[in-house]
Design an enzyme around this catalytic site. Sequence first.
Site, PDB file in Angstrom:
ATOM      1  N   ASP A 116      53.487  40.006  33.908  1.00  0.00           N
ATOM      2  CA  ASP A 116      54.213  40.819  34.898  1.00  0.00           C
ATOM      3  C   ASP A 116      55.584  41.271  34.395  1.00  0.00           C
ATOM      4  O   ASP A 116      56.355  41.877  35.139  1.00  0.00           O
ATOM      5  CB  ASP A 116      54.410  40.026  36.199  1.00  0.00           C
ATOM      6  CG  ASP A 116      53.265  40.238  37.194  1.00  0.00           C
ATOM      7  OD1 ASP A 116      52.594  41.287  37.113  1.00  0.00           O
ATOM      8  OD2 ASP A 116      53.059  39.350  38.045  1.00  0.00           O
TER       9      ASP A 116
ATOM     10  N   ARG B   6      56.052  33.751  36.865  1.00  0.00           N
ATOM     11  CA  ARG B   6      57.036  34.733  36.391  1.00  0.00           C
ATOM     12  C   ARG B   6      58.387  34.104  36.027  1.00  0.00           C
ATOM     13  O   ARG B   6      59.283  34.809  35.555  1.00  0.00           O
ATOM     14  CB  ARG B   6      57.256  35.815  37.458  1.00  0.00           C
ATOM     15  CG  ARG B   6      56.012  36.627  37.774  1.00  0.00           C
ATOM     16  CD  ARG B   6      56.359  37.930  38.503  1.00  0.00           C
ATOM     17  NE  ARG B   6      57.131  38.837  37.671  1.00  0.00           N
ATOM     18  CZ  ARG B   6      57.670  39.981  38.095  1.00  0.00           C
ATOM     19  NH1 ARG B   6      57.534  40.340  39.358  1.00  0.00           N
ATOM     20  NH2 ARG B   6      58.365  40.756  37.280  1.00  0.00           N
TER      21      ARG B   6
ATOM     22  N   HIS C 258      58.408  43.426  48.444  1.00  0.00           N
ATOM     23  CA  HIS C 258      59.748  43.574  47.879  1.00  0.00           C
ATOM     24  C   HIS C 258      60.427  44.747  48.596  1.00  0.00           C
ATOM     25  O   HIS C 258      59.760  45.737  48.933  1.00  0.00           O
ATOM     26  CB  HIS C 258      59.680  43.973  46.392  1.00  0.00           C
ATOM     27  CG  HIS C 258      59.585  42.841  45.420  1.00  0.00           C
ATOM     28  ND1 HIS C 258      58.857  42.936  44.254  1.00  0.00           N
ATOM     29  CD2 HIS C 258      60.157  41.599  45.405  1.00  0.00           C
ATOM     30  CE1 HIS C 258      58.976  41.796  43.573  1.00  0.00           C
ATOM     31  NE2 HIS C 258      59.749  40.973  44.253  1.00  0.00           N
TER      32      HIS C 258
ATOM     33  N   CYS D 196      59.638  49.483  40.055  1.00  0.00           N
ATOM     34  CA  CYS D 196      59.393  48.126  39.566  1.00  0.00           C
ATOM     35  C   CYS D 196      59.564  48.041  38.051  1.00  0.00           C
ATOM     36  O   CYS D 196      59.923  46.998  37.523  1.00  0.00           O
ATOM     37  CB  CYS D 196      57.981  47.680  39.903  1.00  0.00           C
ATOM     38  SG  CYS D 196      57.634  47.609  41.644  1.00  0.00           S
TER      39      CYS D 196
HETATM   40  N1  ARG Z   1      52.954  41.655  40.054  1.00  0.00           N
HETATM   41  C1  ARG Z   1      54.359  41.693  40.285  1.00  0.00           C
HETATM   42  C2  ARG Z   1      54.725  40.649  41.338  1.00  0.00           C
HETATM   43  O1  ARG Z   1      53.987  40.508  42.272  1.00  0.00           O
HETATM   44  C3  ARG Z   1      54.797  43.062  40.718  1.00  0.00           C
HETATM   45  C4  ARG Z   1      56.276  43.194  40.836  1.00  0.00           C
HETATM   46  C5  ARG Z   1      56.698  44.538  41.306  1.00  0.00           C
HETATM   47  N2  ARG Z   1      58.073  44.722  41.141  1.00  0.00           N
HETATM   48  C6  ARG Z   1      58.900  45.252  42.066  1.00  0.00           C
HETATM   49  N3  ARG Z   1      60.109  45.493  41.724  1.00  0.00           N
HETATM   50  N4  ARG Z   1      58.490  45.481  43.284  1.00  0.00           N
HETATM   51  O2  ARG Z   1      55.720  39.985  41.236  1.00  0.00           O
END
Ligand code: ARG
Length: 280
Positions: A71, A96, A174, A268
């Site tokens: 990610d 992450r 987010h 993102c």
């Molecule tokens: N797969 C990532 C997560 O769920 C996607 C992050 C997306 N980033 C963002 N800035 N909205 O953490």
Amino acid sequence: MTEQRTPPMTREYLMCPPQHFAVEYAINPWMDPAVEVDRELAGKQWELLRVTLTDLGHTVHVLPARAGLPDMVYAANGAFSVDGTVYGARFRHPQRRSEAAAHHRFYLDRGWTYIPASETNEGEGDFAYVPGVAGGVILAGYGFRTDPAAHAEAQEVLGRPVVSLRLVDPRFYHLDTALAVLDEHRIAYFPGAFSTAAQRVLAQLFPDAVLADDADALAFGLNLVSDGRHVVLNSAATGLAQRLAAAGYRPVAVELTELRKGGGSVKCCVAELRPAPPQT
Ligand code: ARG
């Protein structure tokens, strides 16, 4: 008083290539490990986004991708900076967590003031900066990833008022999936992603906001990057592109079908770096 449109500004961004991108786990409702990801196509789409930003005159730094961090391409989550000070990220999910150290290194190597976080927060995923309102305000989301305690911590670190906004729809986990800063004063957002009280706060602070509908939001249209004039956004968000054009902006569409499978789009993938303004 006549309204002045902010002139286009040269921005500094940070991106991380999708070299190790994959959907191996599901930490948001968009991710499905059973769906195949075309990493080569992801790379081409990412590169086109990078070139789109440099063609607009912006500087794009590239953070090397690390194996085992699928990610990491979503570079916006790694930190949040205002006027040369960086508030570090502290990821909610263990998958992450090590990304924060890579971002930390990037800022350290360049002499930024970096303050590590004690509270859980996902950088620009949940923090946005509106420079022209009340001398600069921070909008901050909570409900899924970032802890409200991090909002208070960000205010202490960055010395700007933080407005806490509760997110209520897990598809918009987010802040940057539901709200975007367009220029010094103006934002675009999808009211349905926020609690009733947060909707009221947004309407009070931003009476001239561009409002997105659920089709725009579900097409990841709000996950955009604006330099005050050009608005780079997901090509699927055609309705929002029209609304932005009607509001005087120039939409620039980019296709990011592969990265959408991880639950992200333009914003993102792009962290904005806000260095201290030059001393005059
Ligand atoms: N797969 C990532 C997560 O769920 C996607 C992050 C997306 N980033 C963002 N800035 N909205 O953490």
